[in-house]
Design a protein around this motif. Structure first.
Motif: not given
Lengths: 250, 498
Positions: B36-39, B65-76, B201-211
């Motif tokens: 993952l990069s700007e490219e 996104w580059l400034t964010m870290t993964e959330p760890t609060w979930a029980r997973v 997702n906002s950076a790299v989403f590729s498709d999905g549905s629009f209604v």
């Protein structure tokens, strides 16, 4: 013809022997009563015949229509015609009685290689049977036994008995938790199901139930054995003198 | 062996073979370079022929996104994901504009046929009407959008929907054809800065549905999207945007499956719903991603952000989910009850088995006056799985008369699994009425034996009891899918029954 033959049956639950060599023969069309004090092994016998897990048969044999019952899975036994009316029927929330009856009936029919009953035929059958047992239609739409009174639960057991048409019905303490009126309705239902091909085994503490369901043969159980068998008058005798006289016989 | 013990043993033996959708379709595909990069972001935007504003939007999200870290609060619990080791875009070849079903790679059509998804219903559009008497009047039409890896391959009943004024198309097409709608609503419910996975997702989403359902229109059929991850090492990042304009109604269903693979695959979707005055959106999910094998190897990591905004007065959003798959589930479909008298609902069945870990629930955020919400959650844990309900119900200072009812029930099968309930409740004004009920029970030996004595097999008995347990939620699903979901529940729990 012998429908059920229990021969010298020994059963353990967690290292403790409960039945110490029990022998019992039930012929087609007969009504047997099994009486005895708490802890004599009456319920254990009914559970072992039905195949409830947790019991270890260490010796002896149970033949049903000449076949080795202990070799069969509990659901196979049901399909072959063994029916246990439970002392405390369980509640199954979210599963309507109607759905439960149909699922169970069709599972049994499938196991016997019969076709599944179509919905209209099934509904017709349920309506007939429930009417004769005085079971309101709305009870069939409720979850299995959920919120049912003691009497309704027992009538639901009798309803299933009537629907599944088993050849052996074991009634485990059917009178527990019932008042006289509820008892009479349930007993009338059972009596209506009695036929020359169908045998009943009625397990009870009290003679009271036997006023309504009149047995051909009465067995007295004590400490894991049948200690005395006789006609229906034996029940009256017990009522008068209690079980103590048999404690020593065991 | 006691009945429950036997179920537990069977559940333990569940193997990859039990996952019916685990096949792989061999087709050529075109991928973005790994990592993952700007490219990468530019590559995706270019592949999609996007306008400049869209690329800009993506790049901003990427930088954030580059400034964010993964959330760890979930029980997973899972090993750290190497985001540079993934492919962010994969499209089935040949890549050309598809005008009719006949131009779709037959392998893909076959995949959807295997899944039982009727893309062929589009034939009706071409004038092939069923003969009188052949059409089942009870079977409603369902428009389907099929997303294969990163692109939407087919959308059925498009023309018929258009007649009613309903827009139902891949979001990549909507960006080009309805930029004014997309620009207005995209990111308005889940902003690009919302959380680690939503931003990715906002950076790299590729498709999905629009209604889009215009004012006063009741969408004439069920809409549905089927997502399929096929490619190896590929993340799927779909984006769904549904707008119900004033007084309109739409019911939408998504289904998800993936091939069985030893490695884990990442799925990070974003779903945004907007309901204007008097509008209603019903959103149902049947999630059956590959859950991993009996040793806990493989399976989908499912990190999804779903949120509905009841923007208008008297609007209503209802989420119904049946979650049976995924190795990890991190998912909280939520409702922002902004409009006065708006209402939100969340009905959930989450089943975990094997080594699956589920952390799922909802957020009901009461902002408007006299808003109401209802949460019914049914968690079923078997095998060595962990199943957590995590929910937030909050009433803002000005949300007078807010009402919530929550019922969380958990059912345990066996003694190696866990069920957890973590409710957060905040009422910042005194007129709020919040009710919370929770139960945890074990599947009872006596209940199973009762069913078995009546002729049911072990598997049938468990299936019956569990289906009874989840009945309140199943009733919320569109009828066609309720039957499917019921079967799915039995399959995912009983293991040896297929």
């Amino acid at each position: 013809m012998a429908l059920l033959e229990v021969k010298d049956l020994k059963v353990r639950v967690e290292e403790r022997e409960i039945l110490h060599g029990l022998t019992l023969t039930v012929n087609e069309g007969e009504i047997h009563a099994i009486m005895g004090p708490n802890g004599s092994g009456k319920s254990t016998l009914s559970h072992v015949i039905a195949g409830k897990p947790g019991y270890e048969v260490t010796d002896g044999q149970i033949l049903f229509k000449g076949e080795d019952l202990l070799e069969m899975a509990p659901e196979e036994r049901a399909a072959k015609g063994v029916f246990l009316a439970f002392q405390y029927p369980v509640e199954i929330p979210g599963v309507t009685t109607m759905n439960f009856l149909r699922t169970a009936l069709n599972a049994q029919r499938k196991a016997r290689g019969e076709t599944e009953l179509m919905v209209p035929d099934f509904l017709k059958k349920v309506r007939e049977v429930s009417k004769s047992l005085n079971i309101p239609q709305d009870m069939l739409k409720r979850g299995v036994n959920v919120g049912f009174s003691g009497g309704e639960k027992k009538r639901n057991e009798v309803l299933q008995m009537a629907l599944f048409e088993p050849s052996l019905c074991i009634l485990d303490e059917m009178d527990s938790g019932l008042d006289i009126d509820a008892l009479r309705i349930a007993a009338d239902g059972v009596n209506a199901l009695h036929s020359p091909k169908r045998a009943m085994v009625v397990i009870t503490h009290y003679q009271r139930l036997l006023n309504y369901i009149v047995p051909d043969i009465v067995h007295v159980m004590s400490k894991g054995r049948v200690v005395k068998s006789g006609g229906k008058e034996l029940a009256l005798e017990l009522e008068a003198s209690g079980y103590a006289q048999f404690e020593d016989a065991a | 062996m006691p009945a429950v013990q036997e179920t537990v043993e069977r559940v333990k033996r569940i193997d990859v073979d039990q996952y019916r959708y685990g096949f792989e379709t061999l087709i050529e595909s075109e991928k973005a370079p790994r990592g993952l990069s700007e490219e990468t972001v530019k590559f995706i935007s270019e592949k999609k022929n996007e306008p400049a504003w869209m690329l800009q939007w993506r790049l901003e999200a990427y930088r954030r996104w580059l400034t964010m870290t993964e959330p760890t609060w979930a029980r997973v619990d899972y090993p750290k994901i190497d985001f540079q080791d993934l492919y962010y875009y994969a499209a089935p070849k040949p890549k050309k504009t598809i005008n009719s079903l006949d131009e779709i790679d037959p392998e893909i059509l076959k995949t959807y046929e295997k899944l039982g998804i009727p893309l062929r219903e589009v034939a009706m559009l071409e004038g092939v009407e069923p003969k009188p008497g052949e059409e089942d009047p009870n079977r409603r039409k369902i428009a389907v959008d099929a997303v294969f890896d990163s692109v939407s391959v087919a959308t059925t009943f498009k023309a018929e929907l258009m007649k009613a004024g309903v827009i139902f198309m891949p979001i990549s097409e909507a960006i080009r054809e309805h930029p004014e709608l997309v620009q207005k609503y995209l990111g308005s419910v889940v902003p690009t800065s919302d959380n680690f996975y939503a931003t990715l997702n906002s950076a790299v989403f590729s498709d999905g549905s629009f209604v889009y359902v215009p004012p006063g229109v009741r969408c004439p059929m069920e809409l549905s999207t089927y997502f399929r991850i096929n490619e190896r090492n590929t993340g799927q990042f779909e984006r769904t945007l549904i707008i119900a304009d004033k007084g309109s109604y739409v019911s939408y269903l998504e289904g998800c499956t993936a091939p069985q693979r030893d490695e884990n695959q990442l799925h990070a979707a974003v779903v945004e719903l907007v309901a204007h005055d008097d509008a209603e959106i019903k959103y149902s999910t049947v999630q059956n991603w590959y859950p991993g094998n009996s040793e806990g190897k493989g399976g989908i990591y499912n990190f999804v952000t779903k949120r509905g905004d009841c923007r208008g007065d008297r609007s209503k959003i209802s989420w119904t989910q049946v979650e049976t798959g995924s190795a990890i589930t991190w998912k909280y479909p939520s409702c922002i009850l902004r409009g006065d008298n708006s209402s939100g609902e969340f009905y959930s069945i989450a089943i975990s088995n094997g080594y699956q870990q589920v952390d799922s629930g909802t957020k009901m955020i009461h902002l408007g006056k006299n808003t109401s919400s209802r949460i019914i959650s049914k968690g079923i844990a078997a095998g060595k799985s962990q199943n957590t309900y995590r929910g937030l119900v909050t009433a803002h200072r000005k949300a007078t008369g807010a009402r919530n009812f929550t019922a969380c029930d958990s059912l345990l099968i066996g003694d190696k699994c866990g069920a957890h309930t973590v409710p957060y409740i905040e009422a910042k004004n005194s007129s709020a009425t919040f009710e919370h009920e929770a139960t945890t029970s074990k599947i009872s030996e006596d209940v199973l034996f009762y069913c078995i004595q009546r002729g049911l097999s072990q598997e049938e008995a468990v299936g019956l009891v569990v289906n009874g347990f989840v009945k309140d939620v199943l009733q919320q699903l569109p009828m066609e899918f309720a039957v499917e979901a019921q079967k799915l529940i039995s399959i995912s729990l009983e293991g040896s029954v297929g």
